[in-house]
Design a protein around this motif. Structure first.
Motif, PDB file in Angstrom:
ATOM      1  N   LYS A   4       0.829  -1.207   0.000  1.00  0.00           N
ATOM      2  CA  LYS A   4       0.000   0.000   0.000  1.00  0.00           C
ATOM      3  C   LYS A   4       0.861   1.253   0.000  1.00  0.00           C
ATOM      4  O   LYS A   4       0.477   2.262  -0.583  1.00  0.00           O
ATOM      5  CB  LYS A   4      -0.986  -0.006   1.171  1.00  0.00           C
ATOM      6  CG  LYS A   4      -0.382   0.075   2.540  1.00  0.00           C
ATOM      7  CD  LYS A   4      -1.469  -0.006   3.584  1.00  0.00           C
ATOM      8  CE  LYS A   4      -0.877  -0.148   4.960  1.00  0.00           C
ATOM      9  NZ  LYS A   4      -1.900  -0.372   5.957  1.00  0.00           N
ATOM     10  N   TRP A   5       2.028   1.189   0.618  1.00  0.00           N
ATOM     11  CA  TRP A   5       2.941   2.330   0.587  1.00  0.00           C
ATOM     12  C   TRP A   5       3.457   2.550  -0.831  1.00  0.00           C
ATOM     13  O   TRP A   5       3.603   3.685  -1.278  1.00  0.00           O
ATOM     14  CB  TRP A   5       4.112   2.113   1.552  1.00  0.00           C
ATOM     15  CG  TRP A   5       3.690   2.214   2.970  1.00  0.00           C
ATOM     16  CD1 TRP A   5       3.329   1.174   3.788  1.00  0.00           C
ATOM     17  CD2 TRP A   5       3.526   3.397   3.744  1.00  0.00           C
ATOM     18  NE1 TRP A   5       2.961   1.658   5.020  1.00  0.00           N
ATOM     19  CE2 TRP A   5       3.081   3.014   5.022  1.00  0.00           C
ATOM     20  CE3 TRP A   5       3.721   4.750   3.478  1.00  0.00           C
ATOM     21  CZ2 TRP A   5       2.827   3.926   6.029  1.00  0.00           C
ATOM     22  CZ3 TRP A   5       3.477   5.659   4.490  1.00  0.00           C
ATOM     23  CH2 TRP A   5       3.026   5.244   5.749  1.00  0.00           C
ATOM     24  N   TRP A  14      -7.002   3.594   3.552  1.00  0.00           N
ATOM     25  CA  TRP A  14      -5.968   2.609   3.287  1.00  0.00           C
ATOM     26  C   TRP A  14      -4.997   2.402   4.440  1.00  0.00           C
ATOM     27  O   TRP A  14      -4.403   1.331   4.563  1.00  0.00           O
ATOM     28  CB  TRP A  14      -5.180   3.009   2.038  1.00  0.00           C
ATOM     29  CG  TRP A  14      -5.812   2.533   0.783  1.00  0.00           C
ATOM     30  CD1 TRP A  14      -6.911   3.058   0.179  1.00  0.00           C
ATOM     31  CD2 TRP A  14      -5.416   1.432  -0.010  1.00  0.00           C
ATOM     32  NE1 TRP A  14      -7.206   2.362  -0.952  1.00  0.00           N
ATOM     33  CE2 TRP A  14      -6.300   1.350  -1.105  1.00  0.00           C
ATOM     34  CE3 TRP A  14      -4.382   0.503   0.077  1.00  0.00           C
ATOM     35  CZ2 TRP A  14      -6.190   0.383  -2.080  1.00  0.00           C
ATOM     36  CZ3 TRP A  14      -4.271  -0.453  -0.914  1.00  0.00           C
ATOM     37  CH2 TRP A  14      -5.179  -0.511  -1.969  1.00  0.00           C
ATOM     38  N   PHE A  15      -4.800   3.424   5.245  1.00  0.00           N
ATOM     39  CA  PHE A  15      -3.786   3.343   6.294  1.00  0.00           C
ATOM     40  C   PHE A  15      -4.440   3.309   7.668  1.00  0.00           C
ATOM     41  O   PHE A  15      -5.456   3.953   7.900  1.00  0.00           O
ATOM     42  CB  PHE A  15      -2.815   4.529   6.191  1.00  0.00           C
ATOM     43  CG  PHE A  15      -1.982   4.484   4.950  1.00  0.00           C
ATOM     44  CD1 PHE A  15      -0.831   3.712   4.894  1.00  0.00           C
ATOM     45  CD2 PHE A  15      -2.350   5.192   3.815  1.00  0.00           C
ATOM     46  CE1 PHE A  15      -0.061   3.658   3.745  1.00  0.00           C
ATOM     47  CE2 PHE A  15      -1.599   5.143   2.659  1.00  0.00           C
ATOM     48  CZ  PHE A  15      -0.449   4.367   2.618  1.00  0.00           C
ATOM     49  N   THR A  16      -3.807   2.566   8.571  1.00  0.00           N
ATOM     50  CA  THR A  16      -4.320   2.476   9.934  1.00  0.00           C
ATOM     51  C   THR A  16      -4.100   3.811  10.633  1.00  0.00           C
ATOM     52  O   THR A  16      -3.330   4.661  10.168  1.00  0.00           O
ATOM     53  CB  THR A  16      -3.600   1.368  10.725  1.00  0.00           C
ATOM     54  OG1 THR A  16      -2.223   1.747  10.880  1.00  0.00           O
ATOM     55  CG2 THR A  16      -3.708   0.022  10.030  1.00  0.00           C
ATOM     56  N   GLU A  56      -0.573   4.655  11.103  1.00  0.00           N
ATOM     57  CA  GLU A  56       0.200   4.932   9.892  1.00  0.00           C
ATOM     58  C   GLU A  56      -0.194   6.233   9.201  1.00  0.00           C
ATOM     59  O   GLU A  56       0.550   6.736   8.375  1.00  0.00           O
ATOM     60  CB  GLU A  56      -0.003   3.797   8.872  1.00  0.00           C
ATOM     61  CG  GLU A  56       0.509   2.458   9.318  1.00  0.00           C
ATOM     62  CD  GLU A  56       0.100   1.359   8.341  1.00  0.00           C
ATOM     63  OE1 GLU A  56       0.952   0.511   8.053  1.00  0.00           O
ATOM     64  OE2 GLU A  56      -1.068   1.365   7.887  1.00  0.00           O
ATOM     65  N   ARG A  57      -1.341   6.771   9.537  1.00  0.00           N
ATOM     66  CA  ARG A  57      -1.878   7.919   8.800  1.00  0.00           C
ATOM     67  C   ARG A  57      -0.986   9.151   8.833  1.00  0.00           C
ATOM     68  O   ARG A  57      -0.822   9.823   7.812  1.00  0.00           O
ATOM     69  CB  ARG A  57      -3.262   8.294   9.330  1.00  0.00           C
ATOM     70  CG  ARG A  57      -4.320   7.552   8.615  1.00  0.00           C
ATOM     71  CD  ARG A  57      -5.689   8.008   9.006  1.00  0.00           C
ATOM     72  NE  ARG A  57      -6.503   6.804   9.082  1.00  0.00           N
ATOM     73  CZ  ARG A  57      -7.546   6.658   9.824  1.00  0.00           C
ATOM     74  NH1 ARG A  57      -7.956   7.640  10.592  1.00  0.00           N
ATOM     75  NH2 ARG A  57      -8.215   5.546   9.818  1.00  0.00           N
ATOM     76  N   ALA A 111       1.805   8.556   6.477  1.00  0.00           N
ATOM     77  CA  ALA A 111       1.322   8.577   5.092  1.00  0.00           C
ATOM     78  C   ALA A 111       1.063  10.010   4.634  1.00  0.00           C
ATOM     79  O   ALA A 111       1.455  10.400   3.525  1.00  0.00           O
ATOM     80  CB  ALA A 111       0.053   7.738   4.967  1.00  0.00           C
TER      81      ALA A 111
END
Length: 158
Positions: free
Chosen positions: A4-5, A122-124, A127-128, A131
């Motif tokens: 996803k990254w 998409w990101f937890t 992680e946001r 991101a």
């Protein structure tokens, strides 16, 4: 999870960098546009500022991306944005240029909130922030884009 990254951030990064280049190109090329379309300095200021159409889709863009589909919404906006950018190359009058710049702003206005929704999907939560930081790290790239735009301007090649 690394995919996803690799899938989301580079695309968002490039999209945002192109958006910035699109916003600044009018300033770099305005002297030539003024000459070609016989536009006054006052009208040139109006044309540079009419990008406020950007504001019209900020809040609705986030709502639409949340309620409908961020991916589809971004895709549609990118198509509209590209069409408006291409149309700017075909303008013949000051009024047409103002209309195209306004529509360009509207199309681009929903991209930012839609990408934020996409990143949130998409990101937890943990992680946001990272991101968003990667996506917004293109600030340095934008400065480079300005340098490239100036170097590519007709005056630089004269």
């Amino acid at each position: 999870m690394k995919s996803k990254w690799a899938r989301i951030i580079p695309v968002a990064f490039i999209m945002y960098m192109l958006a910035y280049m699109d916003r600044i190109n009018i300033g770099v090329l305005m002297p030539y546009i003024q000459e070609d379309l016989n536009i006054s300095s006052s009208a040139a200021g109006d044309i540079a500022g009419i990008f406020f159409g950007y504001l019209l889709l900020q809040i609705p863009g986030g709502i639409l991306a949340t309620k409908w589909s961020a991916k589809k919404f971004i895709f549609i906006l990118m198509i509209l944005w590209g069409l408006a950018a291409m149309a700017s190359g075909f303008v013949q009058t000051e009024g047409q240029l103002k209309l195209v710049r306004f529509l360009l702003g509207v199309a681009e206005g929903g991209v930012w909130p839609a990408v934020l929704v996409l990143l949130a999907n998409w990101f937890t939560l943990q992680e946001r922030a990272r991101a968003n930081a990667f996506w917004m790290a293109c600030e340095q790239s934008m400065l480079e884009a300005i340098r490239v735009a100036v170097e590519l301007s007709p005056e630089a090649n004269a």
